[in-house]
Scaffold this active site. Structure first.
Site, PDB file in Angstrom:
ATOM      1  N   GLU A  63      60.080  57.068  32.789  1.00 54.71           N
ATOM      2  CA  GLU A  63      59.464  56.551  34.017  1.00 54.71           C
ATOM      3  C   GLU A  63      60.474  56.599  35.154  1.00 54.71           C
ATOM      4  O   GLU A  63      61.576  56.070  35.044  1.00 54.71           O
ATOM      5  CB  GLU A  63      58.973  55.124  33.804  1.00 54.71           C
ATOM      6  N   GLY A  66      61.615  53.096  38.012  1.00 54.75           N
ATOM      7  CA  GLY A  66      62.646  52.092  37.803  1.00 54.75           C
ATOM      8  C   GLY A  66      62.084  50.788  37.289  1.00 54.75           C
ATOM      9  O   GLY A  66      62.816  49.928  36.798  1.00 54.75           O
ATOM     10  N   CYS A  72      49.468  50.594  39.075  1.00 57.18           N
ATOM     11  CA  CYS A  72      48.659  49.400  38.825  1.00 57.18           C
ATOM     12  C   CYS A  72      49.447  48.114  38.999  1.00 57.18           C
ATOM     13  O   CYS A  72      49.070  47.231  39.767  1.00 57.18           O
ATOM     14  CB  CYS A  72      48.066  49.459  37.416  1.00 57.18           C
ATOM     15  N   VAL A 216      36.357  51.232  47.054  1.00 50.62           N
ATOM     16  CA  VAL A 216      36.878  50.018  46.425  1.00 50.62           C
ATOM     17  C   VAL A 216      38.191  49.558  47.051  1.00 50.62           C
ATOM     18  O   VAL A 216      38.347  48.388  47.423  1.00 50.62           O
ATOM     19  CB  VAL A 216      37.068  50.248  44.911  1.00 50.62           C
ATOM     20  N   ASP A 345      44.833  59.080  34.938  1.00 54.96           N
ATOM     21  CA  ASP A 345      44.422  59.661  36.217  1.00 54.96           C
ATOM     22  C   ASP A 345      44.695  61.151  36.323  1.00 54.96           C
ATOM     23  O   ASP A 345      44.199  61.800  37.251  1.00 54.96           O
ATOM     24  CB  ASP A 345      45.133  58.947  37.374  1.00 54.96           C
ATOM     25  N   HIS A 478      25.211  25.810  28.317  1.00 54.08           N
ATOM     26  CA  HIS A 478      24.677  25.279  29.568  1.00 54.08           C
ATOM     27  C   HIS A 478      25.530  24.097  30.009  1.00 54.08           C
ATOM     28  O   HIS A 478      25.889  23.251  29.187  1.00 54.08           O
ATOM     29  CB  HIS A 478      23.230  24.806  29.356  1.00 54.08           C
TER      30      HIS A 478
END
Length: 499
Positions: A63, A66, A72, A216, A345, A478
């Site tokens: 990755e 960092g 996300c 969105v 993605d 309920h």
């Protein structure tokens, strides 16, 4: 190399790490050969890496950011939800507390603290993912990974230097990045002209904001700032917001945002504009050919996202991407190159963190010979405004177009006792079912309080072929909001009780 000397095995035995190594958070074993290498540490990537290690695969996760968690956790889902939650609390205090007899005087927003709380949340969650990799004995390289050949990945380390690893299986999970306007019509500077990343990192509260894009991301972030007093104007090029959403839901959603002070300019296309410290201007043309300009302090470009596959050197292994930058895979997430997979993605389908996570799990199951499966018809989608909006399955328009005979049941929260008690009566639950003897659920669409949580009941029912009658005959506590779900199901196959 120093990094070669200090291995994970030594770390687990309690050896002291050189300070410069700990500072860069580089952890990997003495060998550079792995059963699995995952390029990308977002929701799909880190989940796949953990599951791979749990299945006995020697795994490394690469990755470059960092910090783990991808878009996300760092600049997407999580920080936006932190701001949505905080600003909703502010909205409640300023607009709704008085209805409950709670008086608040001198209420104000500390914008710096608002942003700090969001950042604290990010740090907490990214650190937790880091811990989970270590717990599951996943090696972690901080740097940019790119293919060097079949089964080979070169990693340009963030702190300098490079490593080459060899892996039997490689998963591409590099996620996506924000779209800019075609031709960079209004140049993004992340200070005055923003993508979602910049909108989550503003230093001060803007007096006005133009949001380009009625989807969105734009609506969530527009909602955040509208609650804080920013004058928000949304420009969309279709006749309604979220055009792929069920029409009845989309229409109700837009009405709620208008009531919250958000302005809409629909059926219009942005043609140009400027942005800077002296203010921003956005020029647009309507479908009727009229031209106009709207001014604001900042502009948010929220016109979607595209796969981030740049710099992977896919050509080194004979892979290419489509016009959207996506990688083609088969039903097992494997590309045409044996041993190379892609998830999230960077492949077709909705760009959702939970979709990427499920693909990561299923991909690993295929790699180890267990045969994972995903039902893409039951991938839920949620918009975290207030009220929330949640959908899964077919829309009413899709069923009509396909010629499917269906029935629908709609139950308003106004008729739900818990919603009325909480003064959260806006919205409804809509259930679409087969118009035959089995009455299986084809789609669920909710706008209202806790819609995202309530939607899970519909997802589960659809995943296992449940019917509206199954839910309608299941006892719901309920008073709860979930009773609205039950009554909508009853309305679909017969009649509800409380309406």
């Amino acid at each position: 190399m120093l990094s070669k000397v200090f291995s994970l095995s030594a770390r687990r035995q309690g050896a002291s790490a050189p300070l410069e190594l700990l500072a860069t958070r580089r952890y990997f074993a003495a060998t550079n050969e792995y059963d699995l290498a995952v390029i990308g540490g977002g929701p799909g990537g880190y989940v796949a890496a953990i599951k791979g290690a749990q299945k006995g695969l020697k795994t490394v996760c690469i990755e470059k950011r960092g910090t783990l968690g991808g878009t996300c956790v760092n600049v997407g889902c999580i920080p936006s939800k932190a701001l949505l939650y905080a600003t909703h609390k502010y909205h409640e205090a300023t607009k709704e507390f008085k209805e409950f007899g709670i008086k608040v005087e001198g209420l104000s927003v500390d914008f710096t603290q608002l942003m700090k709380q969001k950042e604290d949340t990010i740090v907490n969650l990214t650190s937790n993912i880091d811990f989970l990799l270590k717990k599951n004995k996943v090696d972690y390289l901080i740097g940019k990974g790119k293919f060097a050949g079949q089964g080979l990945v070169d990693v340009e380390l963030n702190n300098g230097g490079s490593e080459q690893i060899k892996a039997k299986n490689i998963i591409i999970a590099t996620g996506s990045t924000s779209n800019h306007l075609p031709g960079n019509t209004i140049a993004v500077d992340q200070e005055y002209v923003l993508t979602s990343t910049g909108a989550l990192q503003l230093k001060k509260l803007p007096k006005s904001m133009v949001v380009i894009g009625a989807g969105v991301i734009g609506l969530e972030l527009g909602s955040v700032y509208a609650r804080l007093g920013t004058q928000v104007t949304v420009i969309g090029n279709t006749d309604r917001i979220c055009p792929s959403m069920d029409l009845e839901l989309s229409t109700a959603f837009q009405k709620t945002l208008v009531k919250q002070g958000v302005k809409f300019i629909m059926k219009s296309r942005v043609m140009g504009g400027t942005g800077g410290k002296d203010g921003c201007k956005v020029n647009y043309t309507t479908t009727d050919g009229e031209t106009a300009t709207v001014e604001s302090e900042v502009v948010l470009v929220a016109t979607g996202r595209h796969a981030y596959t740049e710099g992977l050197q896919l050509d080194k292994i004979g892979l290419e991407t489509d016009k959207f930058g996506r990688v083609e895979t088969n039903d097992h997430f494997e590309t045409k190159v044996k041993g190379v997979f892609a998830i999230g993605d960077v492949i077709k389908g909705p760009m959702l963190a939970h979709k990427a996570e499920e693909e990561g799990l299923a991909c690993i199951e295929h790699i180890v010979g267990e045969g994972g499966h995903i039902n893409y018809s039951t991938i839920p989608g949620v918009i975290y405004t207030h009220p929330e909006v949640g959908s899964v399955g077919k829309t009413e328009e899709e069923l009509k177009t396909a010629g499917v005979k269906y029935r629908k049941g709609v139950f308003p929260f106004m008729a739900n006792s818990r919603a009325r008690t909480n003064l959260e009566t806006e919205g409804f639950v809509k259930i679409l079912i087969n118009d035959d003897v089995d009455g299986k659920i084809l789609g669920v669409h909710i706008i209202g309080p806790n819609a995202g949580e309530m939607l899970a009941e519909g997802v589960l029912a659809m995943e296992y072929g449940g019917s509206a009658r199954d839910i309608g005959r299941t006892c719901h506590a309920h008073p709860t909001l979930s009773e609205a779900f039950k009554e909508a199901c009853m309305a679909a196959y017969e009649k509800p009780i409380h309406m």
